[in-house]
Design an enzyme around this catalytic site. Sequence first.
Site, PDB file in Angstrom:
ATOM      1  N   CYS A   1       0.789  -1.254   0.051  1.00 13.68           N
ATOM      2  CA  CYS A   1      -0.213   0.000   0.092  1.00 13.68           C
ATOM      3  C   CYS A   1       0.786   1.081  -0.023  1.00 13.68           C
ATOM      4  CB  CYS A   1      -0.951  -0.050   1.178  1.00 13.68           C
ATOM      5  SG  CYS A   1      -2.391   1.183   1.022  1.00 13.68           S
TER       6      CYS A   1
ATOM      7  N   HIS B   1      -3.802  -4.925   0.563  1.00  9.17           N
ATOM      8  CA  HIS B   1      -3.135  -5.360   1.845  1.00  9.17           C
ATOM      9  C   HIS B   1      -3.306  -7.017   1.970  1.00  9.17           C
ATOM     10  CE1 HIS B   1      -2.707  -1.489   3.956  1.00  9.17           C
ATOM     11  NE2 HIS B   1      -3.632  -1.293   3.323  1.00  9.17           N
TER      12      HIS B   1
ATOM     13  N   GLU C   1      -2.132  -9.102   3.820  1.00  8.93           N
ATOM     14  CA  GLU C   1      -1.797  -9.337   5.360  1.00  8.93           C
ATOM     15  C   GLU C   1      -3.255  -9.703   6.074  1.00  8.93           C
ATOM     16  OE1 GLU C   1      -1.390  -4.898   5.716  1.00  8.93           O
ATOM     17  OE2 GLU C   1      -0.927  -6.581   4.239  1.00  8.93           O
TER      18      GLU C   1
END
Length: 511
Positions: A79, A169, A171
């Site tokens: 990001c 993202h 994660e």
Amino acid sequence: MTEKILILDFGSQYTQLIARVVRESNVFCEIIPYNKNFELDPFLKGIILSGSPFSVNDTNAPTVDIESLSKKVPILGICYGAQLTSKQFGGKVEKSNKREYGRAFLKKNKEDILFSTISELSQVWMSHADSILELPSNFELLATTENIPVAAFKKSENQICPIYGLQFHPEVYHSVEGKKIINNFLLSICGCKQDWTPAHFISDTVAALKKQIGNRKVIMALSGGVDSTVAATLIHKAIGNQLQGIFVDNGVLRKHEFENVLKNYSQLELDVKGVDARQIFYSALEGKSDPEEKRKIIGRLFIEIFQKEANKINDVAFLGQGTIYPDVIESLSVHGPSATIKSHHNVGGLPEKMHLELVEPLRTLFKDEVRKVGRELGINADLIDRHPFPGPGLAIRILGEITEEKVSLLQAADEIYMNALKSYNLYNSIWQAGAILLPVKSVGVMGDERTYEYTLALRAVTSVDGMTADWAHLPYDFLAFVSNEIINQVKGINRVVYDISSKPPATIEWE
């Protein structure tokens, strides 16, 4: 030494999640603020640049020299990290015409090792106000989405250490194959061996503790909780009877907890002195109803009693603590080191008061990793799988003034609740549960008699790390059983309610 990945934190709310995904791949990683100096040592295998609430076009936007870092190790920008990478190499980053937040579907522009085994139109999670509109001339596009032209890229020139950027993202949970992408970066691009295991951690930590402590003594305040128990067991494994534990009964522990914890510690062959200080705490808490005042009284008295007991031990050089990684991270700031560390991170300020060197064997671990290490050490499941329990104990689960009578009521109700969760096989699916005695009495009927007794609230939440939590959807038949058992067995409680608030906006504890 263990190979590692470094995560440079630009202030993203998701940075800890990146670390957790890396650790789940049995690769050690460390989070540091972007502006902290660090060494590019031989064990560093790669660097991940986190997201950020900033825009790369802000005057005070956080920055690092990505080109210099990329000459040493592979880089993955996520990001903000991807936008910063693009901008530094000559790309164009501007406010998005259409802000993209939430689910999107990744369309691969070309195959790459980073996306190995990733399906077509894989769901990813976006959260950004800026977009990369143009990549630098020596970068190549790897993926797009319906709304943004650059969702993933890499530096295309042949170089030993590649640079990758992801606008989304990977994660977070909603990026369905995000863990695979991070895993590809760790294994295929950085060449990590996945050798960071609980057994590896224990052998490395025990060796480091022996070197740090030598033949000197360590004292440690123990609570019966997971963190302090695992930390004490590691220290004991390294130095044996040079460790002296102190367990203080502050009068607001769970029912029979003082005796049970001492028995468990004895089975672990830990030398722990139990101190019954219940009446001291009850006297000091009399008439006090403000939550913060109750916390401060308990914290102050604990320090005084612990110091008194510690002064009876000669030649102590170290204070052992069960500090874990989220405590360490929360004490840092991407704008520079915090001026003060939260008091609960250092047992109410004991290190400053006692002038002892700290021993914190768990300071690199997340909670779930602490439990894995505890199991590897052979610690009883009853200790390892315990829910987190607040330092001030039942004092913050009794709203208003603390009395010995109220503590006894809550202990009895809490014991019924905990035992029922275990007998219904619900305990291990819950992050934390407890009963709260409310300063509210209501009318009830038992037999032919009118009652006017206390109301009890039950709380149970699910969570990964306690930072956010959802209320646990416990079965109705279970709640009915627990309510009936408490009302029938605990004289003084005639009404039971269940808390269905999530965090945020509520907190896990009521005080």
